[in-house]
Design an enzyme around this catalytic site. Structure first.
Site, PDB file in Angstrom:
ATOM      1  N   ASP A 136      -9.336  -2.875   9.849  1.00 16.60           N
ATOM      2  CA  ASP A 136     -11.214  -3.040   9.977  1.00 16.60           C
ATOM      3  C   ASP A 136     -10.409  -4.369  10.494  1.00 16.60           C
ATOM      4  O   ASP A 136     -11.454  -4.802  11.504  1.00 16.60           O
ATOM      5  CB  ASP A 136     -11.689  -3.614   8.807  1.00 16.60           C
ATOM      6  N   ILE A 175       0.846  -1.298   0.139  1.00 15.91           N
ATOM      7  CA  ILE A 175       0.184  -0.369   0.344  1.00 15.91           C
ATOM      8  C   ILE A 175       1.362   1.152   0.275  1.00 15.91           C
ATOM      9  O   ILE A 175       0.596   2.576  -0.568  1.00 15.91           O
ATOM     10  CB  ILE A 175      -1.160   0.236   1.320  1.00 15.91           C
ATOM     11  N   ASP A 179      11.672   3.010   4.965  1.00 17.48           N
ATOM     12  CA  ASP A 179      11.587   1.809   5.252  1.00 17.48           C
ATOM     13  C   ASP A 179      12.469   0.833   5.508  1.00 17.48           C
ATOM     14  O   ASP A 179      13.817   1.088   5.472  1.00 17.48           O
ATOM     15  CB  ASP A 179      11.166   1.301   4.039  1.00 17.48           C
ATOM     16  N   TYR A 223      -2.131 -10.439  14.618  1.00 16.46           N
ATOM     17  CA  TYR A 223      -1.689  -9.509  13.903  1.00 16.46           C
ATOM     18  C   TYR A 223      -2.970  -7.854  14.061  1.00 16.46           C
ATOM     19  O   TYR A 223      -2.397  -7.004  13.868  1.00 16.46           O
ATOM     20  CB  TYR A 223      -2.063  -9.381  12.167  1.00 16.46           C
ATOM     21  N   LYS A 242      -2.288  -4.216  15.781  1.00 16.92           N
ATOM     22  CA  LYS A 242      -2.913  -3.246  15.128  1.00 16.92           C
ATOM     23  C   LYS A 242      -3.156  -2.165  15.966  1.00 16.92           C
ATOM     24  O   LYS A 242      -3.662  -1.272  16.040  1.00 16.92           O
ATOM     25  CB  LYS A 242      -3.618  -3.724  13.945  1.00 16.92           C
TER      26      LYS A 242
END
Ligand code: NAD
Length: 367
Positions: free
Chosen positions: A139, A14, A34, A164, A168
């Protein structure tokens, strides 16, 4: 007005789409920070690498002195924080790296941003006023919608299922706490599953395209009835830039594609597009040797043991970003998926270099 964007994780799927959008379609400057883990690929940024408005820095967001120094050096107007460990299966096999990058790394970055912003308040009040820290999330923090017709809204309680999504969720809480406690001008976005060009081939859609092209089995978890909302990555990139530049401080925006599909339907649709674009040869000269003429790629579908803790349904209510910021996805699932399959067919060098590991040669800084 040209701004400097400090983008973490810009060599990922992304992040690289956001950078391509910023360099190709705006006059902003980009600093891409990065670490280049296995998921970072500078070959996704070849089209921007020559721009004077683009700078790459190989650094770890967990490295506090490096982050402080980079803020001082580049004086960003906007931070877009995408760096993360992002693959659910890897988080089940080894959660430690997810805790480190997604939680500790986010805290380190918030502290570096806060020190920089506090300094700005003394030195350049207008720039401090306009500064934004945009945290990009998922989401999956909302958990599972199994058995309901509900949609995730910005006020849905958090109930993450995997290491994960839990990592987040933690990072989202940290970002909101830094806004509430220190006044850091933050924004959070939670987005559904992305797909599109330059997607690392361990993720569902590219994995299925490349396995199908190779005549290998298409592994579908459980019965394939898990529902995900799919968003084309370039639509997500445009939404993120809108939120970072026009969103209200302290707000959360859900981003989704209005494309709820079962995993099995996604895989079958990929097979149908491939059947059309790369049909089996009728003379038996098939590129998928175990199959015969008239076969469909669908015959490669193989059901495998479900992922532990696998959420059954995610669905996003993206009406807030549509209403308040005027963003809407441009691609439907059909147009986006077709573009994606066509991209993988036209960009074999990119994914072959990922598959054979040679893309990691760019760690030496050749791009
Ligand atoms: P990705 O795995 O493709 O890319 C992650 C990038 O972060 C890589 O370039 C990697 O090298 C870099 N990185 C990892 N650890 C780092 C560290 N310690 N320091 C600096 N860089 C580091 O991920 P993606 O799919 O592009 O996702 C980007 C963000 O968007 C993530 O935060 C993810 O949680 C979120 N998100 C992803 C999706 C999706 O469908 N892919 C959906 C919603 C939200």
């Amino acid at each position: 007005m040209s701004r400097t964007f400090f983008i973490t994780g810009g060599a990922g799927f992304i992040g690289s789409a956001v950078i391509r959008e910023l360099i190709h379609n705006t006059d902003n400057h980009v600093v891409n920070v990065d670490k280049l883990t296995y998921a970072g690929n500078l070959e996704s940024l070849v089209s921007v690498a020559g721009s004077e408005r683009y700078t790459f820095v190989q650094a770890d967001i967990c490295d506090a002195p490096a982050m402080q120094q980079l803020f001082e050096q580049h004086q960003p107007d906007v931070v877009m924080h995408l760096a993360a460990e992002s693959h659910v299966d890897r988080s089940i096999d080894g959660p430690a790296e997810f805790i480190q990058t997604n939680i500790v790394g986010t805290a380190v970055l918030l502290e570096a941003a806060r020190a920089y912003w506090k300094n700005l308040q003394q030195q350049d009040a207008d720039k401090a006023e306009a500064f934004r820290f945009h945290h990009i999330s998922t989401d999956e923090v909302y958990g599972d919608l199994e058995g309901t017709d509900d949609l995730f809204t910005e006020t849905t309680p958090y109930a993450p299922s995997s290491p994960y999504s839990a990592s987040k969720a933690s990072s989202d809480h940290l970002v909101r706490a830094w806004q509430r406690t220190y006044g850091l001008p933050t924004l959070v976005t939670n987005c559904s599953n992305n797909y599109g060009p330059y997607h690392f081939p361990e993720k569902l859609i590219p994995l299925m395209i490349l396995n199908a092209l190779a005549g290998k089995p298409l592994p579908v978890y459980g019965d394939g009835q898990q529902i995900r909302d799919w968003l084309y990555v370039e639509d997500h990139a445009r939404a993120l830039i809108k939120v970072a530049t026009e969103g209200d401080v302290g707000e959360t925006y859900n981003i989704g594609g209005h494309n709820e599909q079962t995993n099995l339907h996604v895989v079958e649709t990929i097979c149908e597009i491939l059947d059309e674009l790369v049909p089996y040869k009728v003379n038996g000269n098939s590129h998928h040797l175990p199959l015969t003429a008239h076969d469909s790629h669908k015959q490669l579908i193989t059901f495998v043991t479900d992922r532990p803790g696998h959420d059954v349904r995610y669905a996003i209510d993206a009406s807030k970003i549509e209403r308040e910021l005027g963003w809407k996805p441009e691609e439907t699932f059909e147009t986006g998926l077709r573009k994606t399959v066509e991209w993988y067919l036209a960009n074999k060098t990119w994914w072959k270099r990922v598959q054979d590991g040679s893309y990691q040669g760019q760690r030496l800084g050749s791009l």
